[in-house]
Scaffold this motif. Sequence first.
Motif, PDB file in Angstrom:
ATOM      1  N   ALA A 192       0.842  -1.191   0.000  1.00 38.67           N
ATOM      2  CA  ALA A 192       0.000   0.000   0.000  1.00 38.67           C
ATOM      3  C   ALA A 192       0.875   1.238   0.000  1.00 38.67           C
ATOM      4  O   ALA A 192       1.917   1.276   0.673  1.00 38.67           O
ATOM      5  N   GLN A 193       0.456   2.246  -0.743  1.00 29.64           N
ATOM      6  CA  GLN A 193       1.186   3.510  -0.711  1.00 29.64           C
ATOM      7  C   GLN A 193       0.803   4.255   0.551  1.00 29.64           C
ATOM      8  O   GLN A 193      -0.369   4.562   0.772  1.00 29.64           O
ATOM      9  N   ALA A 194       1.804   4.550   1.375  1.00 24.11           N
ATOM     10  CA  ALA A 194       1.579   5.115   2.703  1.00 24.11           C
ATOM     11  C   ALA A 194       1.794   6.618   2.698  1.00 24.11           C
ATOM     12  O   ALA A 194       2.682   7.139   2.023  1.00 24.11           O
ATOM     13  N   CYS A 195       0.995   7.310   3.486  1.00 26.04           N
ATOM     14  CA  CYS A 195       1.131   8.752   3.661  1.00 26.04           C
ATOM     15  C   CYS A 195       1.291   9.048   5.144  1.00 26.04           C
ATOM     16  O   CYS A 195       0.413   8.708   5.939  1.00 26.04           O
ATOM     17  N   ILE A 200      -7.073   9.384   3.799  1.00 26.61           N
ATOM     18  CA  ILE A 200      -7.425   8.302   2.876  1.00 26.61           C
ATOM     19  C   ILE A 200      -6.621   7.048   3.205  1.00 26.61           C
ATOM     20  O   ILE A 200      -7.170   5.941   3.296  1.00 26.61           O
ATOM     21  N   PHE A 201      -5.311   7.218   3.387  1.00 20.86           N
ATOM     22  CA  PHE A 201      -4.452   6.080   3.725  1.00 20.86           C
ATOM     23  C   PHE A 201      -4.845   5.481   5.068  1.00 20.86           C
ATOM     24  O   PHE A 201      -4.918   4.254   5.210  1.00 20.86           O
ATOM     25  N   LYS A 202      -5.112   6.324   6.037  1.00 20.69           N
ATOM     26  CA  LYS A 202      -5.472   5.843   7.375  1.00 20.69           C
ATOM     27  C   LYS A 202      -6.721   4.961   7.325  1.00 20.69           C
ATOM     28  O   LYS A 202      -6.766   3.877   7.923  1.00 20.69           O
ATOM     29  N   ASN A 235      -8.038   3.403   4.604  1.00 21.40           N
ATOM     30  CA  ASN A 235      -7.800   2.186   3.812  1.00 21.40           C
ATOM     31  C   ASN A 235      -6.931   1.186   4.565  1.00 21.40           C
ATOM     32  O   ASN A 235      -7.128  -0.030   4.449  1.00 21.40           O
ATOM     33  N   LEU A 236      -5.973   1.676   5.342  1.00 23.49           N
ATOM     34  CA  LEU A 236      -5.106   0.781   6.101  1.00 23.49           C
ATOM     35  C   LEU A 236      -5.911  -0.002   7.139  1.00 23.49           C
ATOM     36  O   LEU A 236      -5.659  -1.195   7.357  1.00 23.49           O
ATOM     37  N   GLU A 237      -6.862   0.646   7.772  1.00 27.91           N
ATOM     38  CA  GLU A 237      -7.717  -0.041   8.746  1.00 27.91           C
ATOM     39  C   GLU A 237      -8.497  -1.169   8.071  1.00 27.91           C
ATOM     40  O   GLU A 237      -8.666  -2.257   8.634  1.00 27.91           O
ATOM     41  N   ILE A 238      -8.982  -0.906   6.858  1.00 33.39           N
ATOM     42  CA  ILE A 238      -9.729  -1.932   6.108  1.00 33.39           C
ATOM     43  C   ILE A 238      -8.816  -3.107   5.767  1.00 33.39           C
ATOM     44  O   ILE A 238      -9.188  -4.273   5.925  1.00 33.39           O
ATOM     45  N   LEU A 239      -7.593  -2.803   5.307  1.00 33.42           N
ATOM     46  CA  LEU A 239      -6.656  -3.868   4.947  1.00 33.42           C
ATOM     47  C   LEU A 239      -6.251  -4.698   6.165  1.00 33.42           C
ATOM     48  O   LEU A 239      -6.124  -5.921   6.073  1.00 33.42           O
ATOM     49  N   LYS A 240      -6.060  -4.047   7.290  1.00 31.08           N
ATOM     50  CA  LYS A 240      -5.671  -4.771   8.502  1.00 31.08           C
ATOM     51  C   LYS A 240      -6.798  -5.677   9.004  1.00 31.08           C
ATOM     52  O   LYS A 240      -6.536  -6.714   9.623  1.00 31.08           O
ATOM     53  N   ALA A 241      -8.027  -5.294   8.735  1.00 31.49           N
ATOM     54  CA  ALA A 241      -9.165  -6.097   9.181  1.00 31.49           C
ATOM     55  C   ALA A 241      -9.462  -7.265   8.243  1.00 31.49           C
ATOM     56  O   ALA A 241     -10.144  -8.216   8.627  1.00 31.49           O
ATOM     57  N   ALA A 242      -8.942  -7.207   7.037  1.00 35.52           N
ATOM     58  CA  ALA A 242      -9.205  -8.254   6.044  1.00 35.52           C
ATOM     59  C   ALA A 242      -8.407  -9.516   6.355  1.00 35.52           C
ATOM     60  O   ALA A 242      -7.385  -9.475   7.053  1.00 35.52           O
ATOM     61  N   ARG A 243      -8.862 -10.631   5.820  1.00 34.10           N
ATOM     62  CA  ARG A 243      -8.194 -11.913   6.030  1.00 34.10           C
ATOM     63  C   ARG A 243      -7.966 -12.616   4.686  1.00 34.10           C
ATOM     64  O   ARG A 243      -8.833 -12.589   3.811  1.00 34.10           O
TER      65      ARG A 243
END
Length: 355
Positions: free
Chosen positions: A233-236, A246-248, A250-258
């Motif tokens: 992921a491109q981080a800001c 936006i990054f914050k 999306n990162l929460e969504i990615l961390k919650a995914a399996r």
Amino acid sequence: MYCVESETPKKDGFRMPGEWEPRRRTFIQWPVRDGKNGRTGLWPDGMEVIKETYAKVAKAIAEYEELVMIAPGCMYEEVKGYCGDKVKICSLPIDDSWIRDNGPTFLVNENQELAEVKWRFTSYGEKYQTHYNDSKIPEHLGIIYDVPVYSTHLAVEGGGIHSDGQGTILTTESVLLKDSRNSQYTKEEVTYLLEEYLGGDQVIWLKSGLYGDLTDGHVDNTACFVKPGVIMAQACYDKNDPDYEIFKTNLEILKAARDRSSGLPYEIIEVEKPPVTYYKGQILTLSYINYLPVTGAIILPVFGGTAEETDKKAVELFKKVFPDKDIVTIDGTPICRGGGCIHCITQQMPLGKSL
């Protein structure tokens, strides 16, 4: 080539492979929007600069695998002059130069047979009116390479989807759920259609892509699968940057995914984004995620100037992530000024039973 109407790709055993899987060739469409015939959306630096940049990308790819440049027949000699003999040329009428978005999404099955999806191409929600020829590219390639074509009314651009090759699709709500594309479908219906046409069982919905992205936020600027179980992921990290929130999110969504196969959380690799960069008063959408993996190499955009430090960090990170591949850097700024980057101007065909 024949159009398939009876079943969906998933029911017929097809899936969208990961971009790291074996490849047959890569396609690019030659820049043609020069302002003639009333066309809009011109390249702000002029045609010479962008043709030179497209040629650099094409020649870099051609060192590792077959590269096919799609261009009108009248431009054959021009393309040959810019790109040299290693680049093959396919003469077809086109309107623009973003084959990732208007081209087919190629699929493969367990017998290594190929198919493709022809999405409904609306030129980013009817932002540009001239896209008739571009919308026909999937059918043309299906005929040329003898690949069956599945057609759907779902409006999708190829830059708006990523696949892990094992049934998980990554996309953004800001693109596929936008009224100008798919107002007739609910989120649940879009999810179902993505799974049916890409051979998937899970869709990870990010909220949006990068700030100012002319595509409304394609995922190929934001995050991608590196391999099954791993997402880059491109981080800001700058709170004053419009991409920070936006990054914050999306990162929460990615961390919650399996990951579907392992049931484990994804390993998330963060690549720091370039500093905010303006061009003629507008923020450019610069992204290291918009790279292209080819056979034996990574074609990575860099941006120079104020991004020199993040360029260096990105190159070092990609060397660690892809230790068995050459990291080939190309200045992506001229392409970004037109609204995309290296991934956006390319489309890969998997290795399989095709011409």
